[in-house]
Design a protein around this motif. Structure first.
Motif, mmCIF file in Angstrom:
data_model
loop_
_atom_site.group_PDB
_atom_site.id
_atom_site.type_symbol
_atom_site.label_atom_id
_atom_site.label_comp_id
_atom_site.label_asym_id
_atom_site.label_seq_id
_atom_site.Cartn_x
_atom_site.Cartn_y
_atom_site.Cartn_z
ATOM 1 N N TYR A 87 17.748 17.600 -46.888
ATOM 2 C CA TYR A 87 18.378 16.330 -46.506
ATOM 3 C C TYR A 87 17.689 15.720 -45.289
ATOM 4 C CZ TYR A 87 22.201 18.279 -49.354
ATOM 5 O OH TYR A 87 22.948 18.829 -50.354
ATOM 6 N N VAL A 88 17.322 16.584 -44.341
ATOM 7 C CA VAL A 88 16.649 16.092 -43.137
ATOM 8 C C VAL A 88 15.277 15.510 -43.488
ATOM 9 C CG1 VAL A 88 15.721 16.725 -40.879
ATOM 10 C CG2 VAL A 88 17.879 17.721 -41.676
ATOM 11 N N VAL A 89 14.529 16.207 -44.367
ATOM 12 C CA VAL A 89 13.227 15.695 -44.813
ATOM 13 C C VAL A 89 13.402 14.300 -45.419
ATOM 14 C CG1 VAL A 89 11.350 16.005 -46.475
ATOM 15 C CG2 VAL A 89 12.216 17.961 -45.200
ATOM 16 N N ALA A 90 14.376 14.158 -46.299
ATOM 17 C CA ALA A 90 14.616 12.864 -46.936
ATOM 18 C C ALA A 90 14.973 11.798 -45.904
ATOM 19 C CB ALA A 90 15.745 13.000 -47.962
ATOM 20 N N ALA A 91 15.829 12.143 -44.953
ATOM 21 C CA ALA A 91 16.263 11.174 -43.948
ATOM 22 C C ALA A 91 15.110 10.735 -43.058
ATOM 23 C CB ALA A 91 17.390 11.774 -43.098
ATOM 24 N N VAL A 92 14.262 11.690 -42.650
ATOM 25 C CA VAL A 92 13.133 11.357 -41.768
ATOM 26 C C VAL A 92 12.138 10.448 -42.490
ATOM 27 C CG1 VAL A 92 11.150 12.299 -40.532
ATOM 28 C CG2 VAL A 92 13.371 13.432 -40.363
ATOM 29 N N ILE A 93 11.799 10.791 -43.728
ATOM 30 C CA ILE A 93 10.846 9.972 -44.480
ATOM 31 C C ILE A 93 11.391 8.564 -44.691
ATOM 32 C CG2 ILE A 93 9.737 9.678 -46.733
ATOM 33 C CD1 ILE A 93 9.422 12.695 -46.885
ATOM 34 N N LEU A 94 12.644 8.449 -45.069
ATOM 35 C CA LEU A 94 13.233 7.134 -45.285
ATOM 36 C C LEU A 94 13.292 6.318 -43.997
ATOM 37 C CD1 LEU A 94 16.149 8.034 -47.735
ATOM 38 C CD2 LEU A 94 14.095 6.704 -48.264
#
Length: 810
Positions: free
Chosen positions: A691-698
Motif C-alpha cells: 500500500y505504501v509503494v502504491a501511495a508513494v508512486i501515485l
C-alpha cells in the motif's frame, strides 16, 4: 574461511554484486558495437537467464555448496572469469552475418543465429548467481544484511561503470572486473581444494593473457555489408574510442568518392574538388555515420558544400550573419556548412565525450582549423537539455540524423528512445528560434515514408500546440529524387514567397535534390508529405495517421520511441505489400523471449518441484510463493526502467540516468532490506508495504513529476538530489519484499530458497521485455503505474508466516 563470519560473507555479496552489474552493463555496450540495438536487446535480456539456472543448480546441490563454501565460491569466481572472457572473445570473433535484415525470414534466421551466442553471456552470470544464491540460502547468515550488501554492491557497480568505460574502455574494464572478483573471492575464502586452486591459477593465466593480447583477443568481426566490415577489409579503421553512450570509430575514406554510386548523393554534392576532401568518416556503433572533411581554414576549401542538403536552411533564410545551433557534431559537417555561409556565431552541442575528445585532442591537427575558429562554441552535453537551460535564440537550428540506433547504458533494455524527436522537443526548438529562424531536421527515409513523415506529424502537432492555425504554411521539405534522405524545415512564422522561391531555385540546380513539400506545392498531393500537409484540419490529420499503414503518430516525452513504426497487427498484415515493407522487431522479440522464458519456467520452476517431491520435500503454498517471487521480479524491473526513462532527460545526460537513478534505486533498496524486519514489524504484514509503494508512486506521479520540467535549469547537484529524494522512498519499500520472504522460508524450507531465487531470476529476464512492449505501446507513465497492481498482488500472495512452511521430511 568460516562463512559464519558475517563480515566476510557480506564483503563477498558486495563484491559479487558489484562485478555482476558492472559486467552486465559492459556487455550492454559490447553488443551494440557489433549488432543493432534490435538484437542487443535480446542478448542483454537473455544474460539474466544465468541467475535463473543458478537457482536450479542450487536446488539440486545446495547441501554440497553449503558444506564446501570456500571452494564453491572461489571456483564459481574462477569459472566466471573463464566464461566471461571466453564468451566475449567468441562474440567478438563470431561470424556476424548481416547487419540489417530486410525480410522477415532473414530476421528470424538472424535471430536464431544470435540466440546461442546470447546464451553464452548467460553462463558467467550463472556463476555469480551461485555465489549470491548460496550466501542468501545459508541458514547461518542473515538474509537481510546479505541482500543489503548485494544491492549496495550493485549500486556501486552502476555508479562506477561510467568512469571505467571512459578511462579504460569496455574490454579492459571487463578484464579488471574479472580480476577483482577472482582476487577478492580467493582472499576472502582461502580455499584449500586442489581443483579450486587449479581453476584459480587457470583463470589468473587467462586474465594475464587477456591483458597482454587484448587487441587480438577482442578484435571485432563486423557484420557483412556494414560500414566497418568494408573498412576492415581495406585496413582503413584508424581509431576506436569508447564512450558510455556509444563506441566511436574513425576510418579513412578511400578516394575517389562517387556521389552517383552513393545511396545518399544529397550528402555529397557534385563538386569534384570538394569530394577529394572527404578523407575520413566517424561512425557510431558501426552504423550512424558522419563525414569528416579536410578543411584548411579557407572558404575556398568549402566550395561545393553549398550543394549538399545540409545547406538547405541557409539557402532559404534571408538572415545575414546567422546565429547557428548545431545539435550532434559528429565529424563537423554541419559546422563546416555554417562556416561556408558566414555565421556570426555557432553553438555546437555533442553528447558523446569520445567524439569531443577525437575532435579536440586525438585528431586535433585534422580538425584544428574549425575547432579553433573563434565563432565556434563546442559544448559536450545533451541537445535537448541544453535548450531547456538556455535563454538564447537562433536563426538556424540544425539536427542531421542525430542518433546511434542503440540504447543508452542506463536504458539498455529499450529500443532507441530519443527525446530529440518528441512534440515537446519540437516545441522547445520553435521557442528558441528567432522570428525568421529555421529548424532544419534531416534523416534517412524509407521508400514508403514513415520516419520523416513521423517527424512531420510531430512538428505539426507542436505548431498546433503553439497556436498556429495553418502549420502547412510554416513547413518545407527537401528530399533526394528517390526520397531516401529528407530535410524538414520548420519556422515559427510562415515561409514567405521569396523564401520558397530561393529554396526551389536552389534545388533546381542539383540533380540530387528537389522540394518535396511547400505551401505552394501541397495542393498537388504528389507525395505523402503533401497529402498530410494539405489536410489543414486536426481531425483529418488524426484520421490520416490512424489509417496510415505504419505508426507515424506524433511522439511525446511519455512515448519517445520515434523509431518504432510497427503495430501488433503487423505480425500478420492483411496487405501483402506490408510483409516486405516492415519487420515488427519489437513484436517478434517479445514472442521469441516469451518462448524462451516458457522453457526456462519449466526447467527452473516445475522440474525443481518434481525433484523435491521425489525426495519427500514440499513447501506449502508453493504457487503463492511462485507468484510472489515472480511479481517482485516483474514489478521491480518495471519501476526501474520507468524511472530510468523518466529521469534521464531531467538529469541532462543519458549517462546520469545510470549513475544517479539506478545507483540511487539500488542503494535505497539495500537500505530498505537492512531495516526490513523493523519496517514489517511496524506495518505488521508485508501487504501493507504494498500500500505504501502504491501511495508513494501515485503521490510523486500526481504532484511532483509534472513540475520537474520547470526545474531543469537548476544545477546538476540539485537535480541529482531531487532525483535521489524521489527514488529513496520507493527503493526503500521495494527492498523489503525479497528478504522478508526468504527469511520466512529459511527456518524450515532452506532447500526451496534457491528455487525462489531462480523464479525471481526468470521473471527478471521477462520483465524488461514486457516493460519495453508496455512502455512503447502505452507510455512510460503507464508503465510506472502498472507496477502498482503488481506489487499489490505481491503483497497479498505472501502467506502468513505461521501457515506457510511445512517441515521438510524424508
Amino acid at each position: 574461511m568460516r562463512l559464519s563470519q558475517k563480515s566476510r560473507a557480506e564483503a563477498l555479496a558486495f563484491l559479487t554484486a558489484f562485478v555482476t552489474l558492472f559486467v552486465q552493463l559492459l556487455v550492454s555496450r559490447m553488443v551494440p558495437a557489433k549488432l543493432l540495438n534490435n538484437y542487443a536487446f535480446l542478448v542483454i535480456s537473455l544474460t539474466m537467464l544465468g541467475f535463473a539456472f543458478s537457482g536450479v543448480i542450487l536446488s539440486w546441490r545446495l547441501p554440497w555448496f553449503l558444506n564446501n563454501l570456500a571452494d564453491a565460491i572461489t571456483s564459481s569466481a574462477a569459472l566466471f572469469v573463464l566464461s566471461t572472457v571466453g564468451a566475449a572473445a567468441i562474440f567478438y570473433h563470431a561470424d556476424a552475418g548481416t547487419q540489417i535484415a530486410f525480410t522477415r525470414p532473414q530476421f528470424i534466421i538472424d535471430l536464431m543465429h544470435w540466440i546461442p551466442l546470447s546464451l553464452l553471456f548467460a553462463i558467467p552470470f550463472a556463476f555469480c548467481g551461485l555465489i549470491l544464491g548460496v550466501l542468501l540460502s545459508s541458514p547461518d547468515l542473515p538474509t537481510r544484511r546479505i541482500y543489503c550488501f548485494d544491492l549496495l554492491g550493485s549500486a556501486l557497480g552502476a555508479f562506477t561503470v561510467i568512469p571505467a568505460i571512459t578511462h579504460l574502455g569496455v574490454e579492459r574494464s571487463v578484464v579488471a572486473a574479472c580480476a577483482l572478483l577472482l582476487a577478492g573471492a580467493f582472499l576472502l575464502t582461502l580455499p584449500a581444494g586442489r581443483l579450486c586452486r587449479m581453476l584459480t591459477a587457470g583463470a589468473t593465466l587467462v586474465l594475464l593473457l587477456s591483458t597482454a593480447f587484448s587487441d587480438r583477443l577482442f578484435e571485432m568481426t563486423y557484420p557483412k555489408g556494414s560500414l566497418l566490415a568494408a573498412a576492415q577489409q581495406h585496413m582503413a579503421i584508424e581509431h576506436v574510442a569508447w564512450d558510455p553512450v556509444a563506441r566511436i570509430e574513425v576510418t579513412r575514406i578511400p578516394p575517389p568518392l562517387n556521389p552517383e554510386a552513393s545511396p545518399f548523393p544529397s550528402l555529397l554534392g557534385e563538386n569534384r574538388i570538394f569530394l577529394t576532401r572527404f578523407k575520413r568518416m566517424l561512425t557510431q556503433n558501426n552504423y550512424a555515420f558522419a563525414y569528416a572533411v579536410d578543411y584548411d581554414g579557407t572558404k575556398e576549401s568549402l566550395r561545393g558544400i553549398e550543394e549538399t542538403i545540409y545547406s538547405a536552411a541557409y539557402h532559404a533564410t534571408s538572415v545575414p550573419l546567422p546565429q547557428v545551433l548545431v545539435i550532434g557534431v559528429g565529424g563537423g559537417f554541419d559546422i563546416l556548412t555554417a562556416l561556408a555561409f558566414d555565421p556570426a556565431d555557432i553553438t555546437a552541442v555533442e553528447v558523446n565525450g569520445a567524439t569531443v575528445k577525437i575532435l579536440t585532442s586525438t585528431y586535433r591537427d585534422y580538425f584544428r582549423k574549425w575547432v579553433d575558429d573563434p565563432r565556434l562554441h563546442l559544448i559536450q552535453g545533451e541537445g535537448r537539455h541544453f535548450l531547456e537551460t538556455t535563454d538564447r535564440h537562433f536563426d538556424i537550428i540544425q539536427l542531421s540524423g542525430v542518433d546511434s540506433y542503440s540504447g543508452t547504458p542506463g536504458a539498455a533494455h529499450v529500443f532507441s528512445e530519443n527525446y530529440l524527436y518528441t512534440t515537446e522537443a519540437f516545441s522547445r526548438y520553435l521557442s528558441h528560434l528567432r522570428n525568421d529562424g529555421i529548424l532544419n531536421m534531416m534523416r534517412l527515409e524509407y521508400a514508403r515514408p514513415r520516419e520523416m513523415l513521423r517527424a512531420l506529424t510531430t512538428a505539426v502537432d507542436a505548431l498546433r500546440r503553439a497556436g498556429v492555425k495553418r502549420p502547412a504554411d510554416h513547413i518545407m521539405m527537401v528530399t533526394q529524387p528517390d526520397g531516401r534522405f529528407t530535410a524538414l524545415l520548420v519556422k515559427r512564422t510562415p515561409f514567405t514567397a521569396s523564401e520558397q522561391q530561393r529554396l526551389e531555385g536552389w534545388t533546381l540546380t542539383s540533380r540530387f535534390l528537389r522540394v518535396a513539400a511547400s505551401p505552394q506545392l501541397n495542393a498537388q498531393g504528389a507525395n505523402m508529405y503533401q497529402v498530410f500537409l494539405s489536410l489543414s484540419d486536426p481531425q483529418q490529420e488524426a484520421d490520416f495517421v490512424a489509417n496510415y499503414p505504419f505508426d507515424v503518430s506524433p511522439v511525446d516525452d511519455t512515448r519517445p520511441f520515434f523509431f518504432r513504426y510497427s503495430y501488433w497487427w503487423h505480425l500478420f498484415p492483411s496487405e501483402a505489400i506490408l510483409w516486405g515493407a516492415i519487420i515488427p522487431v519489437m513484436e517478434y522479440s517479445v514472442i521469441v523471449l516469451m518462448l524462451v522464458i516458457s522453457l526456462a519456467c519449466v526447467l527452473c520452476i516445475y522440474v525443481p518441484l518434481r525433484y523435491f517431491a521425489s525426495h519427500g520435500l514440499r513447501v506449502n503454498h508453493a504457487p503463492r510463493y511462485a507468484l510472489y517471487f515472480a511479481g517482485t521480479g516483474l514489478g521491480y524491473l518495471a519501476i526501474e526502467i520507468a524511472l530510468l526513462q523518466k529521469f534521464g532527460l531531467f538529469l541532462g545526460h543519458p549517462n546520469y540516468a545510470l549513475s544517479v537513478v539506478l545507483a540511487a534505486l539500488l542503494l535505497a533498496t539495500g537500505l530498505g532490506s537492512l531495516f526490513s524486519d523493523r519496517i514489517v514489524e511496524a506495518f505488521r504484514r508485508v501487504r501493507f508495504v504494498s500500500y505504501v509503494v502504491a501511495a508513494v508512486i501515485l503521490a510523486e506521479y500526481g504532484f511532483i513529476f509534472p513540475h520537474l520540467p520547470g526545474l531543469m535549469g537548476l544545477s546538476f547537484w540539485l537535480r541529482a538530489a531531487i532525483v535521489f529524494s524521489l527514488v529513496l522512498p520507493i527503493g526503500a519499500c521495494l527492498g523489503i519484499f525479497v528478504p522478508s520472504a526468504i527469511e520466512q522460508m529459511k527456518p524450515t524450507a532452506t532447500s526451496f530458497v534457491p528455487w525462489a531465487w531462480g523464479i525471481n531470476g526468470i521473471f527478471s529476464v521477462l520483465a524488461p521485455v514486457l516493460s519495453v512492449a508496455f512502455s512503447i505501446t502505452w507510455g512510460i507513465n503507464a508503465l510506472l503505474l502498472a507496477a502498482i497492481p503488481i506489487y499489490l498482488v505481491v503483497g497479498f500472495s505472501l502467506p502468513d508466516t505461521c501457515e506457510t512452511i511445512v517441515p521438510s521430511v524424508r
